[in-house]
Design an enzyme around this catalytic site. Structure first.
Site, mmCIF file in Angstrom:
data_model
loop_
_atom_site.group_PDB
_atom_site.id
_atom_site.type_symbol
_atom_site.label_atom_id
_atom_site.label_comp_id
_atom_site.label_asym_id
_atom_site.label_seq_id
_atom_site.Cartn_x
_atom_site.Cartn_y
_atom_site.Cartn_z
ATOM 1 N N GLU A 1 29.381 48.935 -20.364
ATOM 2 C CA GLU A 1 29.645 48.348 -21.686
ATOM 3 C C GLU A 1 29.721 49.439 -22.749
ATOM 4 O O GLU A 1 28.875 50.329 -22.770
ATOM 5 C CB GLU A 1 28.548 47.373 -22.133
ATOM 6 C CG GLU A 1 28.521 46.054 -21.415
ATOM 7 C CD GLU A 1 27.412 45.151 -21.929
ATOM 8 O OE1 GLU A 1 27.036 45.271 -23.116
ATOM 9 O OE2 GLU A 1 26.879 44.356 -21.121
ATOM 10 N N GLU B 1 20.701 45.421 -18.484
ATOM 11 C CA GLU B 1 19.819 45.802 -19.590
ATOM 12 C C GLU B 1 18.391 45.241 -19.473
ATOM 13 O O GLU B 1 17.921 44.488 -20.339
ATOM 14 C CB GLU B 1 20.442 45.398 -20.922
ATOM 15 C CG GLU B 1 21.793 46.027 -21.151
ATOM 16 C CD GLU B 1 22.403 45.659 -22.507
ATOM 17 O OE1 GLU B 1 21.866 44.775 -23.199
ATOM 18 O OE2 GLU B 1 23.415 46.278 -22.869
HETATM 19 O O1 LIG Z 1 25.327 43.559 -28.312
HETATM 20 C C1 LIG Z 1 26.515 43.673 -27.613
HETATM 21 C C2 LIG Z 1 26.251 43.518 -26.124
HETATM 22 N N1 LIG Z 1 25.223 44.457 -25.706
HETATM 23 N N2 LIG Z 1 24.893 44.426 -24.334
HETATM 24 C C3 LIG Z 1 24.637 43.090 -23.778
HETATM 25 C C4 LIG Z 1 25.667 42.073 -24.222
HETATM 26 O O2 LIG Z 1 25.313 40.787 -23.750
HETATM 27 C C5 LIG Z 1 25.805 42.100 -25.743
HETATM 28 O O3 LIG Z 1 26.733 41.123 -26.176
#
Ligand SMILES: OC[C@H]1NNC[C@@H](O)[C@@H]1O
Ligand SMILES: [Ca+2]
Length: 450
Positions: A354, A166
Site C-alpha cells: 500500500e 498492519e
Molecule cells: O489509511 C489508508 C489505508 N491505510 N492502510 C490500511 C487501509 O485499510 C487504509 O484505508
C-alpha cells in the site's frame, strides 16, 4: 535522476479491503464482523457512516474488474471477509460467501489480473470477539483454520498470500486507543493482541507449508520511519523508541524471532508481561517468502519528558505539504524504509502493498476528477521506489492504495484515496480519476517522467 524505467515484470497493482468496499454486510449468510458492530455503534464513525453498502463491490465486482483492465493493473490486492466465509469464525462454512470470492478470482484470472489475497484486513467475526477476540489465544488457532480453508479452496488459483494487514493498527488503534474496532482502550491489551496476531501469522505459514501450495506467503506491515527533530541525544533516543514501537515491534519477531529488547524491557517494567508460551517466537518467525510494506508518511520525533513510556512526542510538520489525512508528504521515507528493511531485517523480496494519498477530489460536470496532487504524490513515491530498486533492494511490486474511494475506517467516506472516484450519492457510479489514466501510462511504459 536518469530515465526511470522499471523492470518489465514489475508487478504494478492496486489494493482494497473487504469491509471498506464490499457492502452486503448481512447478505447471503455473511456473519457479523467487529466492524459491522463498531460502525453501527453511535459516535464511532464520522457522519455515522457504516460499511453496510460501502462501494457495493459485492454486486459491482464485474464492473470493477473491467475498470482494473482499463487501468491495466497486473495484480489486484484484496482481502477476504472471514465472517462472510465462516459466519461464526469457525466450523460452518457459508458456501455463498465462498462462492463470491470464487467468482471474483475467476474473473480476475480471465482478465489476466493476478490476485493477492489478504486473509485478515480487520473484519474479525463478532462471534469470536464475543469470546475475547484477539486477546484470546484460541483466535490464533481459528485464524489458522480459516487460512487452511482458503489455501485449499484457492489452491492453484491464488499464488500471493498475505496473512495480516498492519497488525500494529489492529493492536493499537483497535485495543490501545479505541479508534478502531473493537474499541478497547488498554495498552497492555494491545501488546497481548499484537502477540496473538503474530502467532496466528506463524501458524498460518506452517499450514501453507504443510499444504505444499504453489505461490508465496508473507505479511503486510505498516512501517512509519521516525526521524529525530534535532540532533540532541534525547531527540535521537525518543525517535528510536517510537520507531521500535511501530516498526521493529513487528519486524523483529517476524525476522529475528524476538521483540526489540529495550522496548520489551520498558513494557515489562511498566505494564507487566503479556502472556506468551514457549515456542511462540519460533512460530512467529517462520520463514516467509516476502514482506509487504505499507508506507504513507514518516514521524518526526522530539524528546518530551514524562509524556509517555517513550518520553517522546511526534512533531506536527506545519510548513510541509500534507494530505487530507494530515500526513506529511515525505517520499524519501519510502526509500529509507525499503533500504533499512533490506539491510537490517531480510533479503527476501519486498512488495509495497500500500502507498497512496487522500486529497480533496472533486467530480466535474464532465465526469472528470483532476487529481494532479495524487499524480505528483504517486510519481514522487515511484521515483523513491525506483531508487531503492537501483540500490539493490529486491522490490517486486507496488500496490496503490486504493483502487477506488472507500470506507476510510473512523473517517467514514470523508477521505478519498482511490484511483477511481466513487459517487456514493448517485448509485455508487465509478469514474476514473486523472491519476488512473496517468497510472495506465506508467504501467504501459514502465516509466515515470524524471
Ligand atoms: O489509511 C489508508 C489505508 N491505510 N492502510 C490500511 C487501509 O485499510 C487504509 O484505508
Ligand atoms: Ca541485506
Amino acid at each position: 535522476m536518469a530515465k526511470i524505467i522499471f523492470p518489465e515484470d514489475f508487478i504494478w497493482g492496486a489494493a482494497t479491503s473487504s469491509y471498506q468496499i464490499e457492502g452486503a454486510f448481512n447478505e447471503d449468510g455473511k456473519g457479523e464482523s467487529i466492524w459491522d458492530r463498531f460502525s453501527h455503534t453511535p459516535g464511532k464513525i464520522e457522519n455515522g457512516d457504516t460499511g453496510d453498502i460501502a462501494c457495493d463491490h459485492y454486486h459491482l465486482y464485474r464492473e470493477d474488474i473491467e475498470l482494473m483492465k482499463e487501468i491495466g493493473i497486473r495484480s489486484y490486492r484484496f482481502s477476504t471477509s472471514w465472517p462472510r466465509i465462516l459466519p461464526e469464525g469457525k466450523g460452518r462454512v457459508n458456501q455463498k460467501g465462498l462462492d463470491f470470492y470464487k467468482r471474483l478470482v475467476d474473473n480476475l484470472l480471465k482478465a489476466n489480473i493476478r490476485p493477492m489475497i489478504t486473509l485478515y484486513h480487520w473484519d474479525l467475526p463478532q462471534a469470536l470477539q464475543d469470546k475475547g477476540g484477539w486477546t484470546n489465544r484460541d483466535t490464533a488457532k481459528y485464524f489458522a483454520e480459516y487460512a487452511r480453508l482458503m489455501f485449499e479452496e484457492f489452491n492453484g488459483l491464488v499464488d500471493l498470500w498475505v496473512t495480516h494487514n498492519e497488525p500494529w493498527v489492529v493492536a493499537f488503534e483497535g485495543h490501545a486507543f479505541g479508534n478502531h474496532a473493537p474499541g478497547t482502550k488498554d495498552f497492555k491489551t494491545a501488546l497481548q493482541v499484537a502477540h496473538h496476531l503474530l502467532l496466528s501469522h506463524g501458524m498460518a505459514v506452517d499450514i501453507f507449508r504443510e499444504e505444499d501450495l504453489p505461490g508465496e506467503i508473507g505479511i503486510t506491515l505498516n512501517l512509519t520511519p521516525a526521524y529525530p527533530a534535532g540532533d540532541s541525544e534525547k531527540d535521537v533516543k525518543a525517535a528510536s523508541l517510537l520507531d521500535d514501537y511501530i516498526n521493529a515491534w513487528f519486524l523483529s519477531p517476524v525476522f529475528k524471532g524476538s521483540y526489540p529488547e529495550e522496548l520489551h524491557h520498558i513494557y515489562e517494567q511498566n505494564l507487566g508481561a503479556f502472556t506468551t508460551q514457549p515456542g511462540d517466537m519460533d512460530i512467529i518467525s517462520r520463514d516467509i517468502d516476502f514482506l509487504g510494506i505499507n508506507y504513507y508518511s514518516r514521524m518526526v520525533v522530539r524528546h518530551k519528558p514524562g509524556d509517555n513510556l517513550f518520553n517522546a512526542e511526534v512533531v506536527k510538520m506545519e510548513d510541509r505539504p500534507s494530505t487530507e489525512m494530515g500526513w506529511e508528504i515525505y517520499p524519501q521515507g519510502l526509500y529509507d524504509i525499503l533500504v533499512r528493511v533490506n539491510k537490517e531485517y531480510t533479503d527476501k523480496p519486498l512488495y509495497i502493498t500500500e502507498n497512496g494519498a487522500a486529497f480533496d477530489d472533486k467530480l466535474t460536470e464532465e465526469g472528470k476528477i483532476h487529481d494532479e496532487k495524487r499524480i505528483n504524490y504517486l510519481g514522487d513515491h515511484f521515483k523513491q521506489a525506483y531508487k531503492a530498486l537501483k540500490d539493490g533492494v529486491p522490490l517486486r511490486g507496488y500496490y496503490v492504495w486504493s483502487l477506488m474511494d472507500n470506507f476510510e475506517w473512523a473517517y467514514g467516506y470523508s477521505k478519498r484515496f482511490g484511483l477511481i472516484y466513487v459517487d456514493y450519492e448517485n448509485g455508487n457510479r465509478r469514474f476514473l480519476k486523472d491519476s488512473a489514466l496517468w497510472y495506465r501510462e506508467v504501467i504501459e511504459k514502465g516509466q515515470v517522467e524524471a
